[in-house]
Design a protein around this motif. Structure first.
Motif: not given
Lengths: 331, 343, 499
Positions: C207-213
């Motif tokens: 589902i996620a387009d982008r992510m921040t870790i």
């Protein structure tokens, strides 16, 4: 815990919430029918009307208690506030116009309730303890006014006390019943058609959520205790009409009757679920128990308490069952 | 102990008031081999309250409450008097002991019922014990058949009105029960287990504590204390009144516990504090009589005391009233977590 | 790329003794699903709480649609268009669906609530989300998934521009997750920015387009999901333990002792699993947060009831109904949730320390005070508990020392199997090394240990074998030989054991 699974929906599209009210209603009808079969002269309309007449003050107090319990609180001060009202009314009436007295006692009830509500909310002290202090305070004030019963001779009060309103031949009620029913109607409207009413249910359902949804939790909690204080004062007035006296020992233990009526009427003591109709039925059941016992003659009055206790047990277990099955569905 | 300092202070202040207003208040004399005096009377009349409050302390330490103790007081007194009234000889010691046994067994059974509702069925304590509070009064009247049973039994009279070794017998009973509770909770390990369950029920379960059984025992014990108090009260007046015996004693007992420094939130409890709390309530009553204030105002004082004590115990009150300019600590409970408790 | 609707720059937040967020940057674009990733203590929930005004920030700034903002609470954030839906759903289940959407802003006619209009508008709203349900029924009538979607509907109708979904999927089944994702995609089309937190990697990649870790309160980076392989993601989340800890001995030799615990197809809140633990063996459980580590521990300790399978301890088949029963079999469990499942805060160090022993002995056989003092002194010394005052209330100790007290509570019992759930989390490096050394000593002494940790280095260093979990499923059991490295473990977690 092993529990019987309740049907999620009762036949006839009635949600499960109505189940306790239905049970109480059925209980009332069953008691009335059984009484009618067993005793001569029982199955008359006047018997039911008499229950209303004898319990009009309890009905009003129980309405206030319903508001409080719906938010998940409890108000132990109601009986004492009732007594205080009769006491203040009786001691002031000889020298003060009756309408002023009525306004004054209602104001006192409301202010007491609001103060308790504010302490409960802002200082986060359990309602049980705060209203216990309120109970001591109101009884103490009664005794400071006087320790003896004070008769009421005010013409307005006696007129109300002696008025009979004929509905039909052989059927009559007192004005206090009309007042009580008006209170029930106003309260029902408030609970179901105003934001205050819905906020009461929301706070009782989940206070934290209500806060996060932006509802005025503080105002709502203070409001319900104010309503309860007002209802207690009004109940006290009705009791003064009924007894025509003020006495510090009036309405001892009435808080228990009011709580019992609310619980038997199907309102959850943890808050958030219940109906005023249930409370009305609860009061009627309590009143009818007394009537049956007086008709029975050989049964003594203490059976009332035992039966009420047993009914409480049954209804609390029933509530527990409903809550448990409700929760298990969500897991 | 620091925690007991201010209830002790209040008691001292009350006694001081008495010293000023009442002559011979601290005088204790021996007449006919019995101790007499105002101080002795405070203990003597306060004995039932101390007992009930001791039982209540343990219940409150488990995060519970028992509203039914007043009814149990009435039931046990009624049962004992009923049994004695049917004895061929009311002075038979065996018969009286039997009656006491039956009454106390009944009280314990009622307490087990409360414990069952709380621990096994999972009903909130305040509601579970409300049932017996309501029904119990009726039960007591059922036992006495609505009458006030009057008896004339010397052995029974001893419990609430008699003397033994120059001391009022009631004081001896309280001392024995107190010693017993102190032994079981502080010498043996019951106290630790109770405080642990009241302090963190889930952690206690995961540490292997049988909390269900523990709760039932505590409620049963509380009812037993109430039962003994009921015997004392009925013995003192040689009669049983199902309607009025022990009326509102549950509220006084809860008050005594709270004044004594045991928090209604459960956990740590203080038996000494409870005894002090009960003595404060009893002294307050005595003081009001002795300084000539109308006795009716006792309730006003009680209202005042409850309010002050509870406000002082409330963290929210302290935070709002004694607000200091310190930076507020971050909330230890994340906002979302509280919500899960209630579904 | 569109202009960011939300921009957080250089966010810092400190709690006493912990730097929860340290110069974190974060941005959210309209019409995207953005996953916020990180292990326990990485700072995810602090970041969300800072954003929604639950906490104030110590440094940095937050911009919403170009305007600098600072919210005093979730309510203010909500009014500005940032709504949060939590896993446990902050709604009133006793009220009807329609009321939950509209309470506080009910449509009114002549001063009274217009129920008909309220139901009609709710139905319309939910139909837009593909949710044709009876809105007059109480919310509790519906599944958690639908409750969450009702919460989302409320947020949308109040005009949310940013929607935060905090672990919405942890209690949903596959069908419900699919339904939720449909709704999320629809909202995305409407230009709503969604911040999504989940521990399920498959879901993130779906589902996620982008992510921040985030890791340890610091920003690791911002990535486009499609361009970041799973194994790299796991590596970035877990990180590498630096040489802060003294190296323990080389890897322990495999055990050949007798089997102590044998679970076969045991299941409950985890998929049925089989696992054996030998005497003196340290078995590591590796997996991300929420992968089922704690659930396995609770099953073996009788804290939860098993729905399927059998369990043998010391050769006997047992059914554990209570923790007490497990303790009687020599099992001990040190929970990761210190505050709720471990500490009794108002009791002293001494009392907390002997609690389990006393529970086993019962109320009538107190541990003699002299014995208590001996035990307490012994463990305070052995575990280096500071301050060394046994009569101090445990709530006044630091996290690491509280942890050691809880550990000692179980060691006193001399269990045959000690289950340690994240025993080194949130404690300082020194205490961590001490606890690790202790595990080795205990194992050498013949005690079996089930060691749960999010830190793969730690698991590798201590364990004889490692069981790998992913998405509530035990996916692999690997002997800790020379070929097993943190890379292999990460690979296994990322691929779900399917090589």
């Amino acid at each position: 815990m092993k529990t019987l699974a309740l049907p999620r929906q009762l036949p006839g599209r009635l949600p499960r919430n109505y189940l306790p009210v239905l049970v109480t209603g059925a209980l009332f009808i069953a008691m009335f029918t059984a009484g009618g079969i067993r005793y001569e002269g029982f199955a008359t309309g006047q018997i039911i009307l008499n229950v209303f007449i004898d319990n009009a003050f309890l009905l009003v107090v129980a309405v206030g208690m319903t508001f409080v319990i719906l938010t998940g609180g409890i108000d132990l001060s109601v009986g004492s506030v009732v007594a205080l009202t009769t006491m203040i009314a009786a001691s002031l009436l000889p020298s003060t116009p009756s309408f002023l007295v009525i306004l004054l006692v209602l104001a006192i009830g409301g202010v007491l309730g609001a103060a308790m509500g504010a302490i409960i909310h802002y200082f986060e002290i359990q309602p049980f303890i705060v209203t216990l202090a309120g109970m001591f305070l109101a009884r103490g004030l009664c005794y400071t006014i006087g320790t003896d019963s004070i008769p009421i001779t005010d013409p307005t009060f006696t007129a109300i006390a002696q008025t009979r309103i004929d509905l039909a031949p052989e059927l009559w009620i007192s004005p206090t019943v009309l007042i009580a029913l008006a209170v029930v109607l106003v309260a029902t409207y408030t609970l179901h058609y105003t934001r205050l009413g819905r906020n009461v249910y929301a706070v009782g359902g989940n206070e934290q959520s209500a806060l996060l949804m932006g509802l005025p939790v503080a105002r709502t909690k203070i409001a319900v205790y104010t309503v309860s204080g007002l209802c207690s004062a009004l109940g006290g007035l009705l009791l003064s009409f009924y007894m025509l006296s003020g006495y510090g020992l009036h309405a001892v233990g009435m808080e228990l009757d009011a709580i019992a009526a609310v619980v038997i009427g199907g309102t959850l003591l943890t808050g958030g679920s219940g109906y005023l109709l249930g409370t009305v039925l609860g009061v009627l059941v309590l009143g009818l128990i007394q009537t049956v016992i007086s008709f029975e003659g050989t049964l003594s009055s203490w059976w009332t308490k035992i039966v009420i206790g047993l009914l409480l047990l049954v209804f609390i277990l029933l509530q527990r069952l409903i809550v448990t099955t409700g929760v298990s569905r969500e897991r | 102990m620091k925690r007991l300092a201010w209830p002790a202070g209040i008691l001292a202040a009350l006694l001081l008031v008495n010293l000023i207003f009442t002559d011979h208040f601290f005088q204790i004399e021996i007449k006919e081999g019995h101790l007499y005096g105002s101080l002795i009377d405070i203990f003597r009349f306060g004995a039932p309250l101390i007992l009930v409050a001791l039982g209540m302390t343990l219940v409150i330490a488990t995060k519970g409450i028992d509203l039914s103790v007043g009814s149990v007081v009435a039931i046990s007194g009624a049962m004992a008097c009923l049994q004695i009234s049917t004895l061929p000889s009311q002075d038979s010691i065996g018969g009286v002991l039997g009656a006491i046994g039956v009454a106390l067994a009944l009280a314990v059974a009622l307490g087990v019922g409360n414990g069952f509702l709380v621990a096994i069925v999972g009903i909130q304590p305040i509601i579970a014990t409300l049932i017996l509070m309501v029904a119990g009064r009726g039960l007591a009247q059922l036992i006495t058949d609505g009458q006030i049973i009057t008896i004339n039994s010397d052995p029974y009279k001893l419990i609430g009105g008699g003397y033994w070794l120059t001391l009022p017998f009631g004081i001896i009973i309280v001392a024995v029960v107190l010693a017993l509770i102190a032994f079981v909770t502080r010498r043996l390990a019951l106290g630790l287990l109770i405080e642990s369950v009241g302090g963190n029920a889930e952690a206690s379960r995961l540490s292997g504590i049988r909390s269900h059984g523990l709760l039932i025992v505590v409620y049963a014990f509380c009812a037993l204390c109430a039962g003994i108090a009921g015997l004392m009260i009925s013995s003192n007046v040689s009669s049983a009144d199902g309607n009025n015996a022990g009326l509102w004693i549950e509220l006084d007992a809860i008050l005594a516990v709270v004044i004594g420094g045991t928090s209604l939130a459960g956990g740590r409890f203080s038996l000494g504090g409870t005894v002090l709390g009960a003595l404060i309530i009893q002294t307050l009553t005595t003081t009001i009589y002795s300084i000539g204030v109308p006795p009716e105002t006792t309730l006003l004082f009680k209202a005042l005391v409850v309010t002050i004590v509870c406000l002082l115990q409330s963290p929210a009150f302290r935070a709002k009233v004694f607000r200091s300019r310190r930076k507020p600590a971050p909330p230890t409970v994340p906002a979302g977590e509280k919500v899960t408790v209630r579904t | 790329m569109a202009e960011a609707i939300l921009r957080m720059t250089g966010i810092g937040k400190e709690f006493p003794g912990v730097r929860a967020l340290d110069g974190v940057d974060f941005r959210l674009l309209p019409g995207e699903v953005h996953a916020l990733m990180g292990e326990n203590g990485a700072g995810k929930s602090t970041l969300i709480k800072v954003l929604t005004g639950v906490y104030s920030i110590d440094s940095g700034e937050i911009e919403l649609a170009g305007n600098r903002v600072a919210f005093a609470g979730p309510l203010e954030a909500q009014k500005a268009g940032i709504s949060t839906v939590y896993q446990e759903v902050n709604l009133c289940r006793n009220l009807s669906v329609a009321e939950n959407v509209f309470i506080g802003r009910e449509p009114r006619k002549f001063g009274r609530i217009d129920w008909r209009e309220m139901r009609r508008r709710t139905s319309d709203l939910l139909r837009q989300l593909d949710l044709p349900i009876d809105v007059a029924k109480p919310l509790s009538h519906y599944s958690l998934a639908i409750q969450q979607m009702v919460a989302i509907a409320r947020a949308i109708d109040i005009d949310a521009r940013v929607l935060i979904l905090d672990e919405p999927t942890s209690s949903l089944d596959a069908g419900e997750v699919a339904q939720l994702f449909r709704v999320m995609r629809r909202l995305k089309e409407q230009g709503i920015a969604i911040l999504f937190v989940s521990h399920f990697l498959d879901q993130i990649y779906e589902i996620a387009d982008r992510m921040t870790i985030l890791r340890n309160g610091r920003l690791v980076g911002e990535y486009v999901t499609a361009e970041l392989p799973q194994v790299e993601l796991v590596g970035k989340m877990i990180g590498r333990e630096l040489a802060e800890l003294e190296r323990l001995d080389e890897r322990p030799p495999a055990r050949t002792s007798d089997t102590l615990v044998e679970a076969s197809e045991l299941g409950g809140r985890v998929a049925p699993f089989s696992l054996t633990i030998r005497e003196g063996e340290v078995v590591g459980l590796a997996g991300l947060l929420g992968s089922g580590r704690t659930e396995i521990a609770r099953l073996l300790f009788g804290a939860d009831h098993a729905a399927t399978g059998t369990l043998r301890i010391g050769g006997d088949q047992v059914t554990l109904r209570t923790p007490r029963a497990a303790m009687a079999r020599g099992v001990a469990f040190c929970s990761e949730n210190r505050r709720e499942e471990g500490l009794v805060p108002e009791l002293t160090v001494r009392e907390n320390l002997i609690l389990a022993l006393q529970a086993r002995r019962g109320w009538s056989r107190p541990v003699p005070r002299k014995k208590q003092d001996e035990l307490v002194a012994k463990y305070i010394k052995a575990l280096n508990i500071r301050p060394d005052n046994p009569e101090m209330l445990i709530r006044n100790l630091s996290g690491g020392n509280q942890q050691k007290v809880l550990l000692a509570r179980w060691l006193i019992l001399e269990p045959r199997l000690l289950i340690l759930d994240e025993p080194t989390r949130g404690i300082d490096v020194g205490a961590k090394a001490e606890i690790q050394k202790l595990v080795v000593e205990l194992s050498d002494g013949g005690m079996a240990v089930l060691f749960i940790s999010a830190e793969l280095d730690e698991v590798l260093r201590l364990s004889h074998k490692v069981a790998v979990l992913r998405d509530r499923r035990l996916v692999a059991e690997l002997p800790n030989d020379d070929t097993l490295t943190t890379d292999v473990l990460m690979e296994t977690i990322a691929s779900g054991g399917a090589k």
